[in-house]
Write an enzyme that holds these catalytic residues in place. Structure first.
Site, PDB file in Angstrom:
ATOM      1  N   MET A   1       0.811  -1.222   0.000  1.00  0.00           N
ATOM      2  CA  MET A   1       0.000   0.000   0.000  1.00  0.00           C
ATOM      3  C   MET A   1       0.836   1.259   0.000  1.00  0.00           C
ATOM      4  O   MET A   1       0.348   2.316  -0.363  1.00  0.00           O
ATOM      5  CB  MET A   1      -0.928   0.022   1.214  1.00  0.00           C
ATOM      6  CG  MET A   1      -2.114  -0.909   1.120  1.00  0.00           C
ATOM      7  SD  MET A   1      -3.150  -0.761   2.572  1.00  0.00           S
ATOM      8  CE  MET A   1      -3.595   0.967   2.485  1.00  0.00           C
ATOM      9  N   GLY A   2       2.088   1.189   0.405  1.00  0.00           N
ATOM     10  CA  GLY A   2       2.893   2.397   0.463  1.00  0.00           C
ATOM     11  C   GLY A   2       4.207   2.164   1.164  1.00  0.00           C
ATOM     12  O   GLY A   2       4.675   1.039   1.290  1.00  0.00           O
ATOM     13  N   VAL A   4       6.769   3.428   4.576  1.00  0.00           N
ATOM     14  CA  VAL A   4       6.833   4.055   5.898  1.00  0.00           C
ATOM     15  C   VAL A   4       8.147   4.817   6.023  1.00  0.00           C
ATOM     16  O   VAL A   4       9.209   4.294   5.684  1.00  0.00           O
ATOM     17  CB  VAL A   4       6.741   3.000   7.015  1.00  0.00           C
ATOM     18  CG1 VAL A   4       6.642   3.680   8.381  1.00  0.00           C
ATOM     19  CG2 VAL A   4       5.566   2.079   6.791  1.00  0.00           C
ATOM     20  N   ASP A 112      -6.670  -6.330  10.965  1.00  0.00           N
ATOM     21  CA  ASP A 112      -5.416  -7.002  10.621  1.00  0.00           C
ATOM     22  C   ASP A 112      -4.487  -7.064  11.835  1.00  0.00           C
ATOM     23  O   ASP A 112      -3.294  -6.787  11.741  1.00  0.00           O
ATOM     24  CB  ASP A 112      -4.720  -6.288   9.462  1.00  0.00           C
ATOM     25  CG  ASP A 112      -3.605  -7.127   8.832  1.00  0.00           C
ATOM     26  OD1 ASP A 112      -3.649  -8.375   8.968  1.00  0.00           O
ATOM     27  OD2 ASP A 112      -2.699  -6.551   8.216  1.00  0.00           O
TER      28      ASP A 112
END
Length: 454
Positions: A1-2, A4, A112
């Site tokens: 998703m991306g 960090v 999750d």
């Protein structure tokens, strides 16, 4: 998703910046969900969580800023040190239940929860990334992938049904089972294999602390309506009613000793963002602090001793042990031979929650021949009955939507030394019934099995 990133705020304090993939941030559906989830996440109290500090949505860029938690995640601790036990395990169970209580009160479902989303900070366990999986639905709808970690997904989540707070409670049971045994309750393998076991098999909790085991089993009930809430978990763990998350957080912090680090830490020059290794947004795995195995082992061992001073007192009466001691060891055994195959049935537990009773037993195979469980039980353990001898009442396993709340038999041969765990749940058993007979197909009636409070 991306990706960090490690960054610093205006005051120089470290924060974690989670930047979403630009192709996601450009989609209107994702942006809608982002705004909704960010607002919900901001309402989560910072008790045993890494709170959301800020969120941004500008052009094709979306990001979340959360409190930076310095410390190893639960999975790295267990991999390096082995299973947790005693006071340290108790504190972890309380801390994660506290976080879920705070998250659910804000109307958020984590979706999750897993060991890598639990960081062991100096002040205690901290749950991160609540609500992130909801954002991932946009990606799931495009790719057809399943969002979540199979070993920690609930049966309803695996079936694609509505996910509620009860799914987080199921994940709590998986996490505590993993922390206390060093393995996932539903094993490893391909995603379909694991999800099938999640939906149909009883959890493997061998070696888990017997005080925690009944509560974990309740959290892992296949039926979400039968699981306790996060608040009920917290109350049972601390032996009180309506425990405040503030008080529970303080209890955990006073009892906790962090696994620590090797002395390295985040960038300290205060100049801003530091690029981190690529990773998904479901964890602060990008932090620059690392943990050496030797140091980790030493400090975790110390944590058990230090935490015992406080938690041993606090957790003296959890799990219903204050009023009545539970039997230790097997409750009953019975031997059988089928076509020359020696089998031993061992009744391990009979626990009650109100008028619901759960039976857990196992069948061990001996001899040189292989055994096909369906030859004895059929497709499920629905033929295992409870008998109340004084009244003559017979109870069959409960069902939901036509499915038995009991073990589905594995479609495979078991060889010598293999053990088949079996579980069955019964409803409407009067609370006055303290002992029952367990009628197991082939083995016959095993009388006088005591029922303990779950």
């Amino acid at each position: 998703m991306g990706i960090v990133y490690l960054a610093h705020d205006a005051a120089g304090r470290p924060v974690a910046v989670k930047v979403m993939r630009p192709e996601l941030a450009a989609q209107e559906e994702f942006r809608r969900r982002f705004r909704k989830e960010a607002e919900a996440a901001k309402r989560v109290a910072r008790f045993c969580t890494a709170p959301l500090l800020d969120a941004g949505l500008e052009d094709d860029q979306a990001y979340l800023v959360t409190e930076y938690v310095e410390g190893p995640d639960l999975s790295s601790v267990v991999e390096a040190q082995g299973p947790m036990s005693g006071s340290n395990l108790d504190a972890l169970a309380v801390g994660v239940a506290t976080a879920l209580t705070a998250i659910h009160r804000a109307g958020v479902v984590h979706r999750d929860l897993k060991p890598s989303n639990i960081l062991l900070a100096p002040v205690g366990p901290r749950v991160i990334d609540f609500g992130i999986a909801q954002l991932a639905d946009t990606l799931a709808e495009q790719t057809g992938t399943v969002i979540g970690t199979p070993s920690y997904m609930s049966p309803e989540q695996a079936r694609g049904e509505l996910v509620t707070a009860a799914a987080d409670v199921f994940a709590w049971g998986c996490v505590v089972g993993y922390a206390g045994t060093g393995r996932s309750p539903f094993g490893r393998g391909t995603t379909p294999e694991v999800l099938f076991r999640v939906a149909h098999h009883v959890p493997d909790l061998r070696g888990l602390d017997e005080r925690l085991r009944p509560l974990v089993e309740g959290a892992l009930d296949k039926d979400p309506e039968r699981r306790p809430t996060a608040q009920e978990l917290l109350d049972r763990l601390l032996g009180r009613e309506e425990v405040a998350v503030e008080a529970a957080t303080r209890i955990v912090s006073e009892a906790w000793t962090s696994p620590g680090s090797d002395g390295t830490g985040p960038d300290s020059d205060g100049t801003g963002t530091v690029s981190a290794p690529a990773g998904d947004v479901a964890g602060q795995t990008s932090r620059t602090a690392t943990v050496s195995r030797r140091r980790l082992q030493a400090v975790v061992a110390g944590a058990v001793a230090v935490a015992a001073v406080v938690v041993a007192v606090i957790v003296f009466r959890p799990f219903g042990l204050g009023e009545k001691e539970k039997p230790s060891g097997p409750l009953a055994t019975r031997d059988l031979q089928i076509s020359g195959i020696p089998l031993t049935a061992t009744v391990d537990a009979a626990t009650r929650q109100g008028t619901s009773v759960s039976i857990r037993f196992s069948v061990k195979v001996s001899g040189a021949k292989q055994w096909w469980p369906s030859d004895l039980f059929g497709d499920t353990a629905s033929g295992v009955s409870l008998i109340d001898s004084p009244s003559g009442s017979k109870f069959s396993p409960a069902s939901k939507d036509g499915d038995c709340l009991c073990t589905s038999m594995p479609k495979q041969w078991l060889k010598s030394g293999d053990t088949l765990p079996v579980y069955a749940s019964y409803s409407d058993v009067p609370e006055s019934v303290e002992t029952v007979g367990v009628d197991i197909p082939g083995f016959g009636l095993i009388p006088g099995v005591p029922i303990s409070e779950g």
